[in-house]
Design an enzyme around this catalytic site. Structure first.
Site, mmCIF file in Angstrom:
data_model
loop_
_atom_site.group_PDB
_atom_site.id
_atom_site.type_symbol
_atom_site.label_atom_id
_atom_site.label_comp_id
_atom_site.label_asym_id
_atom_site.label_seq_id
_atom_site.Cartn_x
_atom_site.Cartn_y
_atom_site.Cartn_z
ATOM 1 C CD GLU A 91 3.538 78.979 27.167
ATOM 2 O OE1 GLU A 91 3.077 79.644 27.853
ATOM 3 O OE2 GLU A 91 2.518 77.759 26.352
ATOM 4 C CG ASN A 115 -1.306 80.170 30.289
ATOM 5 O OD1 ASN A 115 -2.650 80.172 29.319
ATOM 6 N ND2 ASN A 115 -2.089 78.882 30.685
ATOM 7 C CG ASN A 133 -2.480 82.795 25.239
ATOM 8 O OD1 ASN A 133 -2.238 82.268 24.426
ATOM 9 N ND2 ASN A 133 -2.166 82.065 26.878
ATOM 10 C CD GLU A 134 -5.387 79.921 26.209
ATOM 11 O OE1 GLU A 134 -5.750 79.321 27.854
ATOM 12 O OE2 GLU A 134 -5.612 79.071 25.532
ATOM 13 C CE1 TYR A 154 -3.182 72.194 23.322
ATOM 14 C CE2 TYR A 154 -4.203 73.883 24.355
ATOM 15 C CZ TYR A 154 -3.382 73.972 23.226
ATOM 16 O OH TYR A 154 -2.514 74.865 23.516
ATOM 17 C CD GLU A 191 -2.224 78.030 22.710
ATOM 18 O OE1 GLU A 191 -3.080 77.150 24.059
ATOM 19 O OE2 GLU A 191 -2.130 78.992 23.901
ATOM 20 C CD GLN A 234 3.778 75.099 23.946
ATOM 21 O OE1 GLN A 234 5.475 75.038 23.429
ATOM 22 N NE2 GLN A 234 3.704 75.532 24.557
#
Length: 503
Positions: A27, A72, A172-173, A244, A292, A353
């Site tokens: 990212e 993001n 994304n999200e 996460y 992710e 990442q």
């Protein structure tokens, strides 16, 4: 010493292992791109400005697919800012990470770098501040051979052959209130299905990933998946999962059992997708893209790294540069066990990442690159896990955790490659104090021997690899094993991850 028992039988198969399971994520965030993969002033940079030392480490890591450009960052990104002559590219404010984006690296440059590391591009389109038309535009630029304005623009920019990108993420999200353009599941579901239908009109062979919940603790979790899939089921191939993990208040007993949460998360998403399948009477199965996942000290970001000054928009600031410990690496290894255990439905995944930002690879500007502790379980699993995942019978003592209830001290998964005859067994000992003597019944494999056995363990579970001491932690041979009468006996140290190859 604690005792546990494991039985392996190659006749009981969970599913084939898709190489996309060993993907990663880049990212435009912090120093992931700039000072990470790209540093033209570095003494080891190639003629395109990419760090050769990073390229070699990425290849060693064994990354199959890389999701790009966010994250993001994606929901405020204009893809066309990153193509064409560099001197004409605009500088933009990145609202997601409160930074300035120079756009020196875009689709063309990143695709060029991917060839150097032998990875597949998984591209994400902005459905936050943009939408259907922009998705069609970048698809045309990337995948149409020639004869249109955008495909010819790519050729004029020096890229004659189309990229033929197969996997595309639809935003994304989009459930997260932190995300630019986030909305309700009904709103996102309608945008996603319209975008998917339009993209398939251009290329019906695309593999499309629709956004699931940002994590299993989101207020709309499961309901979000249901509503979105009710709208988009026929037009997409994957639904995403993100997760996460970090220790809270020194609770390492729960932290070391983080894979229990991942197991439950995957099972819930699969059940929800299959519910929609049953209601629709569909013959199609939606798989999971866990695009992710990692250990991330999010609390440290919130308390230390977050940039908020209205006049402070730095370029490539040091953000999310977590220094990973032995305990963190053991958790990463156990999360890989969870992903492999669900190989029948999790057919794509991305460690988030890749460089500098919550990453297995770290760099210093003008200086060296080094492997974090988390590098080792990922690299070895990527190399050894071939063929199919096997269904195991595991008998382990249990212990109590504050977050996950009763969990096994030992967790394990095995893979089998019929072509080579190799069987790989991946094991974790979650005990903070006790070694485990694990008896593995391998009699159903025939006559086998241990080809290799490696453990990640240290007496100091907080030990890390740093710029000053980059080789502090690594894999060490596990010599405490023997095979007799079809039983492999191996000792697993406390807080350890171990991989054994049998042939």
């Amino acid at each position: 010493m604690i005792s546990a028992r494991l039985t392996i039988d190659p006749h009981f198969v969970v599913g084939p292992i898709n190489r996309r399971l060993f993907g990663s994520f880049v990212e435009h965030l912090g120093r992931c791109v700039y000072d990470g993969i790209y540093e033209p002033e570095h003494p080891d940079a190639d003629k395109e400005g990419y760090r050769r030392d990073v390229i070699e480490l990425v290849k060693e890591l064994g990354v199959s697919t890389i999701r790009y450009p966010g994250g993001n960052f994606l929901s405020g990104y204009r893809w066309e800012d990153g193509v064409g002559p560099r001197e004409k590219r605009p500088r933009r404010l990145d609202l997601a990470w409160h930074s300035t984006e120079t756009n020196e690296i875009g689709l063309d440059e990143f695709a060029s770098w991917l060839k150097k590391v032998d990875s597949e591009l998984m591209y994400a389109v902005n459905l936050g501040t943009r939408g259907l038309q922009e998705a069609l535009d970048v698809l045309e630029y990337a995948n149409v051979r020639s004869g249109t304005t955008l495909s010819d623009q790519r050729i004029a920019n020096g890229v004659v052959e189309p990229y033929a990108i197969r996997m595309w993420c639809l935003g994304n999200e989009m459930d997260g209130p932190w995300q630019l353009g986030h909305g309700t599941p009904e709103e996102y579901g309608q945008l996603a299905v319209k975008t998917a239908r339009a993209m398939r009109q251009l290329d019906p062979t695309l593999e499309l990933v629709v956004c699931g919940s940002s994590n299993a603790q989101m207020p709309l979790f499961a309901n979000w998946e249901r509503v979105v899939l009710e709208a988009a089921y026929d037009e997409v191939d994957y639904i995403s999962c993100h997760a996460y993990y970090e220790p809270h208040d020194g609770d390492y007993a729960s932290f070391l059992a983080s894979a229990v949460n991942m197991d439950r998360f995957i099972d819930s998403v699969v059940a929800t997708a299959d519910h929609v399948k049953a209601v629709r009477g569909s013959n199609k199965t939606i798989n999971v893209s866990f695009d992710e996942w990692n250990v991330w000290y999010h609390s440290r970001y919130a308390e230390v790294d977050r940039i908020t000054g209205i006049d402070d928009w730095p370029v490539a600031p040091r953000l999310l540069e977590d220094a990973y410990s032995v305990a963190d690496a053991v958790v990463v290894g156990s999360l890989l066990i969870s992903l492999l255990r669900h190989a029948d439905r999790v057919t794509s995944a991305s460690l988030a990442q890749l460089v500098n930002v919550i990453a297995p690879i770290m760099t210093e500007p003008g200086g060296p690159a080094w492997r974090q502790t988390t590098f080792f379980p990922f690299a070895l699993t990527s190399r050894l896990a071939r063929g199919v995942t096997l269904e195991l019978k595991l008998e382990s003592p249990i212990y109590n955790t504050a977050l996950h209830g009763e969990v096994g001290v030992v967790d394990a998964v095995a893979t089998h490659d019929a072509g080579t005859g190799d069987t790989a067994v991946f094991m974790v000992n979650r005990s903070l104090t006790e070694a485990v003597e694990l008896a593995v019944d391998v009699s159903n494999l025939g006559r086998v021997e241990v080809v290799d056995a490696q453990s990640l363990h240290d007496d100091d579970i907080h030990a890390t690899n740093t710029l000053d001491d980059p080789l502090r932690v690594g894999l060490t041979p596990n010599t405490s094993h023997s095979i007799e009468h079809g039983i492999l006996r191996i000792t697993l140290p406390p807080v350890s991850w171990t991989a054994v190859t049998l042939r």
